[in-house]
Design a protein around this motif. Structure first.
Motif, PDB file in Angstrom:
ATOM      1  N   TYR B  35     -63.110 -18.443 -23.947  1.00 49.01           N
ATOM      2  CA  TYR B  35     -62.958 -17.411 -22.750  1.00 49.01           C
ATOM      3  C   TYR B  35     -61.455 -17.062 -22.536  1.00 49.01           C
ATOM      4  O   TYR B  35     -60.804 -17.997 -23.039  1.00 49.01           O
ATOM      5  CB  TYR B  35     -63.428 -18.031 -21.393  1.00 49.01           C
ATOM      6  CG  TYR B  35     -64.893 -18.110 -21.277  1.00 49.01           C
ATOM      7  CD1 TYR B  35     -65.293 -19.509 -21.537  1.00 49.01           C
ATOM      8  CD2 TYR B  35     -65.815 -17.145 -20.884  1.00 49.01           C
ATOM      9  CE1 TYR B  35     -66.829 -19.643 -21.433  1.00 49.01           C
ATOM     10  CE2 TYR B  35     -67.285 -17.452 -20.822  1.00 49.01           C
ATOM     11  CZ  TYR B  35     -67.639 -18.841 -21.032  1.00 49.01           C
ATOM     12  OH  TYR B  35     -68.638 -18.979 -21.035  1.00 49.01           O
ATOM     13  N   GLN B  37     -58.691 -15.362 -19.799  1.00 48.99           N
ATOM     14  CA  GLN B  37     -58.394 -15.119 -18.472  1.00 48.99           C
ATOM     15  C   GLN B  37     -57.213 -14.329 -18.170  1.00 48.99           C
ATOM     16  O   GLN B  37     -56.184 -14.531 -18.458  1.00 48.99           O
ATOM     17  CB  GLN B  37     -58.372 -16.312 -17.487  1.00 48.99           C
ATOM     18  CG  GLN B  37     -58.142 -15.872 -15.939  1.00 48.99           C
ATOM     19  CD  GLN B  37     -58.128 -17.033 -14.947  1.00 48.99           C
ATOM     20  OE1 GLN B  37     -58.081 -18.474 -15.487  1.00 48.99           O
ATOM     21  NE2 GLN B  37     -58.646 -16.821 -13.785  1.00 48.99           N
ATOM     22  N   GLY B  40     -56.960 -10.113 -12.364  1.00 46.87           N
ATOM     23  CA  GLY B  40     -58.027  -8.982 -12.021  1.00 46.87           C
ATOM     24  C   GLY B  40     -59.274  -8.797 -12.926  1.00 46.87           C
ATOM     25  O   GLY B  40     -59.945  -8.023 -12.437  1.00 46.87           O
ATOM     26  N   LEU B  41     -59.201  -9.410 -13.946  1.00 47.87           N
ATOM     27  CA  LEU B  41     -60.503  -9.470 -14.808  1.00 47.87           C
ATOM     28  C   LEU B  41     -61.333 -10.625 -14.834  1.00 47.87           C
ATOM     29  O   LEU B  41     -62.370 -10.447 -15.479  1.00 47.87           O
ATOM     30  CB  LEU B  41     -59.736  -9.019 -16.369  1.00 47.87           C
ATOM     31  CG  LEU B  41     -58.902  -7.801 -16.380  1.00 47.87           C
ATOM     32  CD1 LEU B  41     -58.668  -7.423 -17.928  1.00 47.87           C
ATOM     33  CD2 LEU B  41     -59.995  -6.591 -15.973  1.00 47.87           C
ATOM     34  N   GLY B  42     -61.019 -11.567 -14.252  1.00 48.08           N
ATOM     35  CA  GLY B  42     -61.762 -12.792 -14.488  1.00 48.08           C
ATOM     36  C   GLY B  42     -61.902 -13.568 -15.722  1.00 48.08           C
ATOM     37  O   GLY B  42     -60.639 -13.079 -16.561  1.00 48.08           O
ATOM     38  N   LEU B  43     -62.673 -13.944 -16.143  1.00 57.23           N
ATOM     39  CA  LEU B  43     -62.877 -14.662 -17.219  1.00 57.23           C
ATOM     40  C   LEU B  43     -63.978 -14.045 -18.189  1.00 57.23           C
ATOM     41  O   LEU B  43     -65.223 -13.613 -17.733  1.00 57.23           O
ATOM     42  CB  LEU B  43     -63.388 -16.198 -17.262  1.00 57.23           C
ATOM     43  CG  LEU B  43     -62.353 -17.303 -16.819  1.00 57.23           C
ATOM     44  CD1 LEU B  43     -62.251 -17.303 -15.191  1.00 57.23           C
ATOM     45  CD2 LEU B  43     -62.514 -18.650 -17.382  1.00 57.23           C
ATOM     46  N   GLN B  45     -65.919 -13.784 -22.178  1.00 60.66           N
ATOM     47  CA  GLN B  45     -65.980 -14.491 -23.403  1.00 60.66           C
ATOM     48  C   GLN B  45     -65.465 -13.898 -24.907  1.00 60.66           C
ATOM     49  O   GLN B  45     -65.729 -12.664 -24.843  1.00 60.66           O
ATOM     50  CB  GLN B  45     -67.764 -14.696 -23.265  1.00 60.66           C
ATOM     51  CG  GLN B  45     -67.982 -15.759 -24.385  1.00 60.66           C
ATOM     52  CD  GLN B  45     -69.458 -15.908 -24.690  1.00 60.66           C
ATOM     53  OE1 GLN B  45     -70.255 -14.847 -24.740  1.00 60.66           O
ATOM     54  NE2 GLN B  45     -70.019 -16.933 -24.435  1.00 60.66           N
ATOM     55  N   TYR B  48     -68.582 -17.511 -29.190  1.00 59.93           N
ATOM     56  CA  TYR B  48     -69.500 -18.665 -29.015  1.00 59.93           C
ATOM     57  C   TYR B  48     -70.341 -19.371 -29.944  1.00 59.93           C
ATOM     58  O   TYR B  48     -70.179 -18.629 -30.838  1.00 59.93           O
ATOM     59  CB  TYR B  48     -70.546 -18.141 -27.671  1.00 59.93           C
ATOM     60  CG  TYR B  48     -71.850 -17.433 -28.080  1.00 59.93           C
ATOM     61  CD1 TYR B  48     -71.447 -15.940 -28.320  1.00 59.93           C
ATOM     62  CD2 TYR B  48     -72.832 -17.985 -28.395  1.00 59.93           C
ATOM     63  CE1 TYR B  48     -72.435 -15.300 -28.673  1.00 59.93           C
ATOM     64  CE2 TYR B  48     -73.779 -17.168 -28.715  1.00 59.93           C
ATOM     65  CZ  TYR B  48     -73.586 -15.821 -29.138  1.00 59.93           C
ATOM     66  OH  TYR B  48     -74.737 -14.953 -29.297  1.00 59.93           O
ATOM     67  N   GLY B  58     -68.444 -12.502 -28.458  1.00 54.12           N
ATOM     68  CA  GLY B  58     -68.816 -12.537 -27.212  1.00 54.12           C
ATOM     69  C   GLY B  58     -68.513 -11.108 -26.703  1.00 54.12           C
ATOM     70  O   GLY B  58     -68.640 -10.080 -27.369  1.00 54.12           O
ATOM     71  N   ASP B  59     -67.875 -10.949 -25.516  1.00 54.35           N
ATOM     72  CA  ASP B  59     -67.264  -9.540 -25.092  1.00 54.35           C
ATOM     73  C   ASP B  59     -66.408  -8.986 -25.584  1.00 54.35           C
ATOM     74  O   ASP B  59     -66.064  -7.827 -25.670  1.00 54.35           O
ATOM     75  CB  ASP B  59     -67.490  -9.568 -23.495  1.00 54.35           C
ATOM     76  CG  ASP B  59     -68.685  -9.943 -22.721  1.00 54.35           C
ATOM     77  OD1 ASP B  59     -68.824 -10.664 -22.010  1.00 54.35           O
ATOM     78  OD2 ASP B  59     -69.869  -9.655 -23.267  1.00 54.35           O
ATOM     79  N   LEU B  88     -54.293 -16.769 -20.823  1.00 53.12           N
ATOM     80  CA  LEU B  88     -54.774 -18.013 -20.489  1.00 53.12           C
ATOM     81  C   LEU B  88     -56.217 -18.246 -20.892  1.00 53.12           C
ATOM     82  O   LEU B  88     -57.168 -17.170 -20.896  1.00 53.12           O
ATOM     83  CB  LEU B  88     -54.885 -18.353 -19.042  1.00 53.12           C
ATOM     84  CG  LEU B  88     -55.249 -19.574 -18.635  1.00 53.12           C
ATOM     85  CD1 LEU B  88     -54.306 -20.726 -19.256  1.00 53.12           C
ATOM     86  CD2 LEU B  88     -55.436 -19.946 -16.865  1.00 53.12           C
ATOM     87  N   PHE B  90     -59.603 -20.536 -22.357  1.00 55.37           N
ATOM     88  CA  PHE B  90     -60.135 -21.754 -21.986  1.00 55.37           C
ATOM     89  C   PHE B  90     -61.069 -21.850 -23.103  1.00 55.37           C
ATOM     90  O   PHE B  90     -61.910 -21.134 -23.352  1.00 55.37           O
ATOM     91  CB  PHE B  90     -60.951 -21.699 -21.000  1.00 55.37           C
ATOM     92  CG  PHE B  90     -59.920 -21.664 -19.509  1.00 55.37           C
ATOM     93  CD1 PHE B  90     -59.562 -20.618 -18.894  1.00 55.37           C
ATOM     94  CD2 PHE B  90     -59.524 -22.841 -18.871  1.00 55.37           C
ATOM     95  CE1 PHE B  90     -58.758 -20.537 -17.709  1.00 55.37           C
ATOM     96  CE2 PHE B  90     -58.646 -23.062 -18.037  1.00 55.37           C
ATOM     97  CZ  PHE B  90     -58.229 -21.784 -17.321  1.00 55.37           C
ATOM     98  N   PHE B 103     -68.276 -27.201 -19.200  1.00 56.64           N
ATOM     99  CA  PHE B 103     -67.221 -27.946 -19.029  1.00 56.64           C
ATOM    100  C   PHE B 103     -65.994 -27.205 -19.711  1.00 56.64           C
ATOM    101  O   PHE B 103     -66.065 -26.907 -20.825  1.00 56.64           O
ATOM    102  CB  PHE B 103     -67.399 -29.484 -19.614  1.00 56.64           C
ATOM    103  CG  PHE B 103     -68.367 -30.270 -18.829  1.00 56.64           C
ATOM    104  CD1 PHE B 103     -69.822 -30.216 -19.075  1.00 56.64           C
ATOM    105  CD2 PHE B 103     -68.148 -31.291 -18.051  1.00 56.64           C
ATOM    106  CE1 PHE B 103     -70.828 -30.816 -18.645  1.00 56.64           C
ATOM    107  CE2 PHE B 103     -69.200 -32.011 -17.409  1.00 56.64           C
ATOM    108  CZ  PHE B 103     -70.560 -31.835 -17.733  1.00 56.64           C
ATOM    109  N   PHE B 104     -64.733 -27.233 -18.641  1.00 56.78           N
ATOM    110  CA  PHE B 104     -64.001 -26.317 -19.295  1.00 56.78           C
ATOM    111  C   PHE B 104     -62.684 -27.558 -19.846  1.00 56.78           C
ATOM    112  O   PHE B 104     -62.448 -28.288 -19.190  1.00 56.78           O
ATOM    113  CB  PHE B 104     -63.436 -25.395 -18.331  1.00 56.78           C
ATOM    114  CG  PHE B 104     -64.292 -24.222 -18.221  1.00 56.78           C
ATOM    115  CD1 PHE B 104     -65.353 -24.227 -17.419  1.00 56.78           C
ATOM    116  CD2 PHE B 104     -63.681 -23.057 -18.760  1.00 56.78           C
ATOM    117  CE1 PHE B 104     -66.089 -23.276 -17.570  1.00 56.78           C
ATOM    118  CE2 PHE B 104     -64.498 -21.880 -18.633  1.00 56.78           C
ATOM    119  CZ  PHE B 104     -65.673 -22.056 -17.991  1.00 56.78           C
ATOM    120  N   PRO B 106     -58.440 -27.718 -20.306  1.00 55.38           N
ATOM    121  CA  PRO B 106     -57.350 -27.468 -19.454  1.00 55.38           C
ATOM    122  C   PRO B 106     -56.661 -26.066 -19.527  1.00 55.38           C
ATOM    123  O   PRO B 106     -56.057 -25.857 -18.674  1.00 55.38           O
ATOM    124  CB  PRO B 106     -56.305 -28.564 -19.909  1.00 55.38           C
ATOM    125  CG  PRO B 106     -56.603 -28.842 -21.119  1.00 55.38           C
ATOM    126  CD  PRO B 106     -58.080 -28.625 -21.422  1.00 55.38           C
TER     127      PRO B 106
END
Lengths: 115, 113
Positions: B35, B37, B40-43, B45, B48, B58-59, B88, B90, B103-104, B106
Motif C-alpha cells: 500500500y 499512503q 488526504g487519500l488514505g491507503l 493498494q 498484491y 491493485g488500484d 509512505l 506499507f 499485519f503491517f 513499519p
C-alpha cells in the motif's frame, strides 16, 4: 465497489472520557470484515479490532468496542477511558471476498486527547 | 516474534534511479500486499499476492513491479522512480481469508527528488 466514509475531520476528547469515531461503509457483498487501525505519529499501523458481517455481537477488545449497525452500514469505534497515548490517526477499513482481498480504507480521523 | 519487516525505513533518492524496498514476514501467510499512503487519500493498494508466484495489480500499480518467489518475501521495485512516487509505503500480510486482519510492516518513507 467498496467504500469507507469517515467524515469527522478531527476529534478532541478529555482524558478518561469515552469517544466515538464514526465510520460508514458501502458494499453489495454479504460477507465482509470491518477493521479499525490506529496510526500514531511514529507512522506504524496498529490493528485494533475486527467485526465480521455475520457476527451478531459487537466486537470488544479491552478499551475498544465496535458499535456495529448492519442495517445502517455503520461500524463506529468506541474508545472508553481515553488515554494520552490514544492521540493518533484512526482508520476504518473493510475487506470483502474477491476485490483483491485488499483493505479498503477510509481517509482517517485524527483524535487528540487532552490532559 | 511474529512480524512484517521492511527495509529501508527511510530513503531519499533521485529521479530514475532504480530501487527495491524489501518486505518479509515470518507468519507463513499466503497473502501479501503493498500500500501507499498519501495525505488526504488514505491507503491505496499497489500490488498484491495471493501466494507464491501469484501476483496482481491493485488500484495504483503504475510505476511499480513486484515478485513473489518465496512465501515470506514480497519486494517492491521502482524501476524509474519519479517525484509523484514520494510517499509512505506499507507492506502487509495475512492468512488468505477476509476475516483476518492484515499485519503491517513499519513503513518505508520514500522521497524522490
Amino acid at each position: 465497489a467498496q467504500k469507507i466514509t469517515q467524515t469527522q475531520p478531527g476529534m478532541f476528547v478529555q482524558e478518561k472520557e469515552a469517544v466515538t469515531l464514526d465510520c460508514t461503509y458501502d458494499t453489495s457483498d454479504q460477507s465482509y470484515g470491518l477493521f479499525w487501525y490506529k496510526q500514531p505519529s511514529s507512522g506504524e499501523m496498529i490493528f485494533l479490532i475486527y467485526q465480521g458481517s455475520y457476527d451478531e455481537q459487537n466486537a470488544t477488545e479491552g478499551r475498544y468496542s465496535l458499535n456495529f449497525q448492519k442495517a445502517r452500514k455503520s461500524a463506529n469505534l468506541v474508545i472508553s477511558a481515553s488515554q494520552l497515548g490514544d492521540s493518533a490517526m484512526y482508520f476504518c477499513a473493510m475487506r470483502v471476498t474477491g476485490a483483491n482481498s485488499k483493505l479498503t480504507f477510509g481517509k482517517g480521523i485524527t483524535l487528540s486527547v487532552r490532559p | 516474534e511474529a512480524q512484517v519487516t521492511q527495509n529501508p525505513r527511510y530513503l531519499i533518492t533521485v529521479t530514475g534511479k532504480k530501487l527495491t524496498v524489501t518486505c518479509s514476514q515470518n507468519m507463513n501467510h499466503e497473502y501479501m500486499s503493498w500500500y501507499r499512503q498519501d495525505p488526504g487519500l488514505g491507503l491505496r493498494q499497489i500490488y498484491y499476492s495471493m501466494n507464491v508466484e501469484v501476483t496482481d495489480k491493485g488500484d495504483v500499480p503504475e510505476g511499480y513491479k513486484v515478485s513473489r518467489k518465496e512465501k515470506r518475501n514480497f519486494p517492491l521495485i521502482l524501476e524509474s522512480p519519479s517525484p509523484n512516487q514520494t510517499s509512505l509505503y506499507f507492506c502487509a500480510s495475512s492468512p488468505g481469508t477476509i476475516y483476518n486482519e492484515q499485519f503491517f510492516g513499519p513503513g518505508t518513507r520514500l522521497t524522490v527528488l
